[in-house]
Design an enzyme around this catalytic site. Structure first.
Site, PDB file in Angstrom:
ATOM      1  N   GLU A 126       0.957  -1.162   0.503  1.00 15.39           N
ATOM      2  CA  GLU A 126      -0.150   0.171   0.080  1.00 15.39           C
ATOM      3  C   GLU A 126       0.827   1.375  -0.306  1.00 15.39           C
ATOM      4  O   GLU A 126      -0.034   2.419  -1.225  1.00 15.39           O
ATOM      5  CB  GLU A 126      -0.869  -0.294   1.927  1.00 15.39           C
ATOM      6  CG  GLU A 126      -2.029   1.544   1.081  1.00 15.39           C
ATOM      7  CD  GLU A 126      -2.309   1.049   2.852  1.00 15.39           C
ATOM      8  OE1 GLU A 126      -2.778   2.438   3.046  1.00 15.39           O
ATOM      9  OE2 GLU A 126      -2.636   0.049   3.463  1.00 15.39           O
ATOM     10  N   ASP A 127       1.833   1.490   1.208  1.00 11.31           N
ATOM     11  CA  ASP A 127       2.897   2.795   0.902  1.00 11.31           C
ATOM     12  C   ASP A 127       3.978   2.818   0.241  1.00 11.31           C
ATOM     13  O   ASP A 127       4.776   4.072   0.552  1.00 11.31           O
ATOM     14  CB  ASP A 127       2.791   2.814   2.437  1.00 11.31           C
ATOM     15  CG  ASP A 127       1.816   2.821   3.300  1.00 11.31           C
ATOM     16  OD1 ASP A 127       0.814   3.869   2.760  1.00 11.31           O
ATOM     17  OD2 ASP A 127       1.352   2.434   4.562  1.00 11.31           O
TER      18      ASP A 127
END
Length: 709
Positions: free
Chosen positions: A76-77
């Site tokens: 996600e990051d």
């Protein structure tokens, strides 16, 4: 600051060295991926996955779950892909990480929809591997512990989401340690002042009653020692949200709640639990009706224990829970105990049973997800399914079924199987016929009676309480409404085509496809559905199908009228009967197209369709079918001399005539005369005429009329 070496030392207590090395490798990979990223608090971002892994280590989770905890934010990051994780750590760890990752690629109009979509993805991942939700719960717990750096409004939003979804899931899976902390942290974020005041009061009360608690604890321990029963007595503390809810809901003061002493007795075997129960009942008198045996009948999340309340010294209530060490592990870690015992190479039925129940619950969630109309409806079903007060009923074969408090026979039927719920028509409770809406009670035996042609009723939604039943009924009704509206739309369109000497079957090739493309519809059924719902006018659609150019479409049809549509009482969900004029079989009738509802049947002389009577697109003739089923409401107005027993005599007369009184209203015109307004359920005009004739024969009835509008 807690480091990876500290975690490795802790993992040495239950994991082999090669698995600990894999966890450390995942940490170093995450540290490199998150390099330069920081949390709102200013700490390096990698401290978060490390803390999540530490929470899972407390629950003795397996090494793959710990690796997923380390890596749960890298997709996600950071720029790391799922394929890269598969290459580095294998498919199983990558699937866990992907299941925990949030849906950030999609832009939603509102946060509620985003959360609902996110939860749906999590359910799908849970169906493949239940460990996804355990990692997610640990992730949410650490986020709740570090809420301090966020704005107050964001704190409250995250806390409410945690209470409504994650704390309830932790409870449903039996992970009590995480549930309690999530609830208390959420309470502190939503109501910081209330939480602080209760916390101060708890600390103060605990200090004041420390000697009393020690005395009761030592008395219970001495009782066990004297009887030769192995067991350890420990004090049980209430958590903040529980105290707050009891003060609010039970309208009790803080001192009243803190006057109840709670203790837990941990022993070795199940039979010892029951022997300890006898010993403490011999020591202190039990409170009638406050004993619960969750060992014989465990809760849905696998929780097992004996609960009893005793009258202690000076009448002070003492709540005692008695359980084995395995039950204590299950109460605290729930489904996570499955991996705790798996890691120890011990096949414990209690943990395996919890895992099986959790899988069954997830399967139920997947079924609800398929039936739900949209993500928000799914979330509503899930919330209703979590945190029930349970009752236990029996099937005719003696199997135990668990249901939430207030559940009915319909809920029971859907719990057994969706097909049984869809086709149930009646039930027997303890061998006696009963209504499907009757609330069930613990200990009852329930038998469902089904019929091949039966189908769910819209009225069931007013009394079913389980999420599965509500979801299945809504799904069936939506499907049935679609089927009925498509069928009605086809009939209406064919009737309109009759005016142009055409039929659907004889239309030129490609004409329907061209119209569907022009209207941006996917297929014929979508067009019929729109017509049946009243969203498109059959007459206009028929004209566009017959004529290809505007000039020709403006011409009048070859015949101005079409034959009336025949209807019966049980036609479909898309045909309803107007409450203003109460049409009966035998009355001349007309249909009015109501947007979203289909055809509303009126009497031909009803004043409410005067405005559209001349518009064939909104109002058209109907006729009664030769086969009419069901009862129809009709309104009567009686002028009658007031006297005692009048209503009872009238009700008896109507019942003898095989009709039902649906509603009755009485208004006094003066001291001598009363007006009675009746709504009766009758079969047709002949049946009504027979009833009116009987009512006319009653003494003191001066006038009787059928209300038309």
């Amino acid at each position: 600051m807690f480091t990876i070496d500290d975690l490795a030392d802790r993992l040495g207590g239950y994991l082999p060295a090669d698995e600990i090395c894999q966890v450390k490798r995942a940490f170093y990979y995450a540290e490199q991926a998150h390099d330069g990223q920081r949390r709102r608090s200013g700490e390096p971002y990698v401290t978060h996955p490390l803390a999540v892994a530490n929470i899972l280590a407390n629950m003795h989770m397996d090494y793959q779950s710990l690796m997923a905890a380390m890596l749960h934010d890298v997709i996600e990051d950071t720029g790391v892909s799922k394929e890269a994780l598969i290459k580095q750590f294998g498919n199983e760890v990558a699937e866990l990480v992907d299941g925990v990752s949030k849906l950030t690629q999609i832009t939603f109009e509102d946060k509620a929809v985003a959360q609902a979509e996110n939860f749906q993805k999590m359910v799908l991942a849970m169906s493949r591997d239940i460990r996804v939700i355990i990692v997610k719960l640990a992730d949410r717990l650490h986020n709740m512990r570090t809420l301090g750096a966020l704005r107050p409004d964001k704190k409250r939003r995250i806390a409410r989401e945690t209470l409504e979804i994650y704390a309830r899931i932790a409870s449903r899976l039996g992970i009590n340690t995480i549930r309690v902390e999530l609830e208390d942290l959420s309470f502190q974020a939503i109501h910081p002042m209330r939480a602080e005041r209760i916390q101060r009061a708890v600390v103060k009360a605990r200090g004041n009653r420390r000697s009393m608690v020690r005395h009761v604890q030592s008395t219970l321990q001495k009782c066990l020692d004297d009887e030769g029963l192995p067991g350890t007595v420990i004090g049980r503390q209430k958590h903040l949200l529980s105290i707050y809810h009891k003060m609010r809901d039970q309208r009790k003061s803080f001192s009243e709640l803190m006057d109840v002493f709670g203790f837990r007795i941990i022993t070795d075997r199940v039979d010892t639990c029951y022997r300890i129960l006898g010993a403490v009942h011999n020591l202190y008198k039990p409170v009638p009706g406050r004993f619960k045996d969750y060992i014989a009948i465990p809760k849905a999340n696998g929780y097992q224990s004996l609960h009893t309340t005793l009258f202690g010294m000076n009448g002070i209530p003492i709540e005692v829970q008695i359980r084995t060490r395995e039950m204590e592990a299950m109460a605290n870690n729930g489904i996570a105990a499955h991996w705790l015992y798996k890691a120890g190479q011990t096949d414990r039925p209690i943990a395996m049973g919890s895992h099986a129940r959790a899988r069954e619950w997830v399967r139920g969630l997947l079924e609800m997800q398929r039936h739900a109309g949209n993500p928000l409806e799914f979330i509503e079903h899930v919330k209703n399914d979590l945190f029930p007060d349970d009752i236990y009923v029996f099937t005719p074969k003696g199997d135990i079924m668990e249901l939430p408090h207030g559940a009915t026979a319909v809920d029971f039927a859907y719990t057994v199987h969706t097909d049984i719920g869809n086709s149930c028509i009646a039930c027997r409770i303890d061998r006696h016929l009963a209504s499907l809406s009757t609330p069930l009670e613990s200990g009852q035996t329930v038998e469902i009676i089904t019929a091949p042609g039966a189908r769910p009723s819209l009225g069931w939604l007013s009394f079913v309480v389980t999420a599965k039943a509500r979801s299945a009924v809504r799904h069936y009704l939506k499907h049935q409404q679609r089927s009925d509206s498509v069928q009605l739309g086809r009939r209406l369109l064919n009737k309109s085509l009759d005016a142009f000497d055409a039929r659907l079957e004889t239309l030129p090739e490609g004409r329907m496809e061209a119209l569907l493309e022009e209207m941006a519809l996917d297929g014929e059924d979508d067009l019929f559905d729109a017509i049946g719902l009243g969203n498109k006018v059959a007459y206009s659609v028929a004209r566009r199908l017959v004529f290809t150019d505007t000039a020709a479409a403006a011409e009048e049809p070859t015949s101005n009228t079409t034959g009336p549509i025949a209807i019966s009482g049980a036609d479909s969900m898309m045909i309803s009967f107007a409450r203003c004029c109460h049409p009966l079989p035998g009355d001349p009738i007309a249909g009015h197209m109501s947007v979203g509802k289909g055809i509303v049947v009126h009497r031909s002389d009803c004043r409410n369709i005067d405005d559209c009577r001349s518009d064939p697109e909104k109002c058209f003739p109907l006729e009664w079918s030769n086969t009419i089923e069901g009862d129809f409401p009709v309104a009567l107005r009686l002028e009658i001399e007031t006297r005692r027993g009048l209503v009872a005599e009238l009700a008896s007369l109507v019942t003898d005539a095989e009709a039902n009184i649906e509603r009755i209203g009485i208004e006094e015109r003066d001291a001598r005369l009363s007006i009675i307004n009746l709504i009766l359920a009758v079969k047709d005009r002949i049946h009504l005429a027979r009833i009116i004739k009987r009512i006319r024969n009653l003494h003191h009835v001066s006038k009787i009329t059928r209300v038309k509008n």
